[in-house]
Structures are given as C-alpha cells and as structure tokens.
Design an enzyme around this catalytic site. Structure first.
Site, PDB file in Angstrom:
ATOM      1  CE  LYS A 161     -62.414  -7.741  69.683  1.00 54.77           C
ATOM      2  NZ  LYS A 161     -61.249  -7.300  68.840  1.00 54.77           N
ATOM      3  CE1 TYR A 168     -58.860  -4.131  72.578  1.00 58.99           C
ATOM      4  CE2 TYR A 168     -60.965  -3.024  72.798  1.00 58.99           C
ATOM      5  CZ  TYR A 168     -60.229  -4.156  72.491  1.00 58.99           C
ATOM      6  OH  TYR A 168     -60.869  -5.314  72.080  1.00 58.99           O
ATOM      7  CG  ASN A 172     -60.583  -8.833  65.512  1.00 63.16           C
ATOM      8  OD1 ASN A 172     -61.385  -8.394  66.331  1.00 63.16           O
ATOM      9  ND2 ASN A 172     -59.284  -8.750  65.660  1.00 63.16           N
ATOM     10  CG  HIS A 225     -60.443  -9.295  73.895  1.00 62.74           C
ATOM     11  ND1 HIS A 225     -59.346  -8.556  73.563  1.00 62.74           N
ATOM     12  CD2 HIS A 225     -60.258  -9.703  75.182  1.00 62.74           C
ATOM     13  CE1 HIS A 225     -58.521  -8.502  74.612  1.00 62.74           C
ATOM     14  NE2 HIS A 225     -59.059  -9.190  75.607  1.00 62.74           N
ATOM     15  CD  GLU A 269     -57.701  -8.101  78.644  1.00 65.84           C
ATOM     16  OE1 GLU A 269     -56.785  -7.552  78.012  1.00 65.84           O
ATOM     17  OE2 GLU A 269     -58.194  -9.201  78.289  1.00 65.84           O
TER      18      GLU A 269
HETATM   19  P1  IDP Z   1     -55.638  -9.075  69.351  1.00 64.69           P
HETATM   20  O1  IDP Z   1     -57.099  -8.702  69.566  1.00 64.69           O
HETATM   21  O2  IDP Z   1     -55.491 -10.231  68.415  1.00 64.69           O
HETATM   22  O3  IDP Z   1     -54.889  -9.259  70.639  1.00 64.69           O
HETATM   23  P2  IDP Z   1     -54.289  -6.500  69.112  1.00 64.69           P
HETATM   24  O4  IDP Z   1     -53.076  -6.259  68.277  1.00 64.69           O
HETATM   25  O5  IDP Z   1     -54.142  -6.539  70.590  1.00 64.69           O
HETATM   26  O6  IDP Z   1     -54.975  -7.850  68.563  1.00 64.69           O
HETATM   27  O7  IDP Z   1     -55.343  -5.377  68.690  1.00 64.69           O
HETATM   28  C1  IDP Z   1     -56.520  -5.176  69.477  1.00 64.69           C
HETATM   29  C2  IDP Z   1     -57.688  -4.983  68.534  1.00 64.69           C
HETATM   30  O8  IDP Z   1     -57.491  -3.778  67.774  1.00 64.69           O
HETATM   31  C3  IDP Z   1     -57.834  -6.069  67.450  1.00 64.69           C
HETATM   32  O9  IDP Z   1     -58.504  -7.228  67.916  1.00 64.69           O
HETATM   33  C4  IDP Z   1     -58.637  -5.333  66.390  1.00 64.69           C
HETATM   34  O10 IDP Z   1     -60.023  -5.230  66.734  1.00 64.69           O
HETATM   35  C5  IDP Z   1     -58.012  -3.941  66.458  1.00 64.69           C
HETATM   36  N1  IDP Z   1     -56.913  -3.812  65.494  1.00 64.69           N
HETATM   37  C6  IDP Z   1     -55.670  -4.350  65.579  1.00 64.69           C
HETATM   38  N2  IDP Z   1     -54.913  -4.036  64.509  1.00 64.69           N
HETATM   39  C7  IDP Z   1     -55.690  -3.239  63.730  1.00 64.69           C
HETATM   40  C8  IDP Z   1     -55.469  -2.571  62.469  1.00 64.69           C
HETATM   41  O11 IDP Z   1     -54.400  -2.650  61.874  1.00 64.69           O
HETATM   42  N3  IDP Z   1     -56.532  -1.861  61.982  1.00 64.69           N
HETATM   43  C9  IDP Z   1     -57.721  -1.742  62.624  1.00 64.69           C
HETATM   44  N4  IDP Z   1     -57.957  -2.354  63.815  1.00 64.69           N
HETATM   45  C10 IDP Z   1     -56.980  -3.096  64.353  1.00 64.69           C
HETATM   46 MG    MG Z   2     -54.350  -7.929  72.098  1.00 70.86          MG
END
Ligand code: IDP
Ligand code: MG
Length: 139
Positions: free
Chosen positions: A11, A51, A114, A117, A128
């Site tokens: 990312k 997304y 984070n 992905h 994807e």
């Molecule tokens: P994942 O990437 O571990 O599958 P998901 O729940 O699918 O997690 O969420 C997609 C992306 O959205 C996350 O990787 C992160 O960048 C963002 N995200 C998820 N939860 C939060 C939050 O509570 N606050 C801000 N961003 C979030």
């Molecule tokens: Mg996810």
C-alpha cells in the site's frame, strides 16, 4: 485463476517508506512465486470499486484517500494454500494485534495504514487479480 493464487498490494505507506524490497524479500522467502507485478496508482473510482464491500463503513472515505495518495505495488502470488498462508504472513488487520514477524507487525503504522493487502478468499483473489492485471501480464 487457479485457487493456489492470491492477490496483494503493497500500500502507499509501505511504498513511501521504502519498504518494497524488504516486503518482497519476505514474500519470496515464504515460498510465494510472483505471477504478476507492477507499480501503479489507483484512481478514486478504482479504490471505491476495489473496496466496495466497505462502502458503508465509517472509514471508507479515509480508506479511499489513503489508497489513492501514491503508488502501490500490485501483485499476484502463487503457492499451495496461497490465500490462507499469505493472510498468516501479513498478520492481523490491526498491527497492534498482529503476530511477531508478520509483515504488518514489522511495517504497518495503524489499523488504517497497514502496509499490505491480502485477498480473503480464492474467489476474491481471482476478482482482485483480474481488477489489476490482464491475462498477458500474468506469468
Ligand atoms: P484486511 O485488509 O485485513 O482484510 P478489512 O477489514 O478487509 O481488513 O479492511 C480493509 C482495509 O480497510 C484495511 O486493510 C485497512 O486499510 C482499512 N481499515 C479496516 N478497518 C479500519 C478501521 O477501523 N479504521 C480505518 N481503516 C480501517
Ligand atoms: Mg479484507
């Protein structure tokens, strides 16, 4: 796409901080073969589509801003049990909860930013991967 494939993005935060090489090293060392890879940047429309499942979540706008603010490395990876094994390699969504040695533990700043992905199912890995790559770009 075969079910032994997953899709990843390094990312914008990971690219900005110069972590492309270190993360790819870990991916290779963990036994994944790179099937397709490129440096690219998503438009707002791209990120909203990619997304879309999160469109009702309170962080959706922030997520789209973040994912479009700079280039990403998109890649398709191949390994037995690729989806599950790659989710284990990257660690929990929130780096505070990610296991020691995982990519998010090492390189993620927060639950939002984070670093990486990983697809959550074989079906989404195929969707994807096809979102970012044509058949001619897969090896
Ligand atoms: P994942 O990437 O571990 O599958 P998901 O729940 O699918 O997690 O969420 C997609 C992306 O959205 C996350 O990787 C992160 O960048 C963002 N995200 C998820 N939860 C939060 C939050 O509570 N606050 C801000 N961003 C979030
Ligand atoms: Mg996810």
């Amino acid at each position: 796409m075969a079910t032994n494939r997953t899709f990843t993005m390094l990312k914008p935060d990971a690219v900005e901080k110069g972590h492309i090489g270190a993360i790819l090293e870990k991916i290779n060392a963990s036994g994944f073969r790179i099937v397709a890879m490129k440096l690219t940047q998503m438009t707002k429309a791209d990120a909203q589509e990619f997304y879309a499942i999160h469109s009702e979540r309170p962080f959706f706008g922030e997520l789209v801003e973040y994912m479009t603010r700079g280039p990403i490395v998109a890649a398709i990876l191949e390994k037995d049990n690729a989806v599950e094994d790659f989710r284990a390699l990257i660690g929990a969504t929130n780096p505070a909860e990610a296991a020691e040695g995982t990519i998010r533990k090492l390189y993620a700043a927060s639950i939002g930013e984070n670093a990486v992905h990983g697809s959550d199912s074989d079906e989404n890995a195929a969707i994807e991967g096809a979102f970012h790559f044509s058949g001619r770009e897969m090896f």
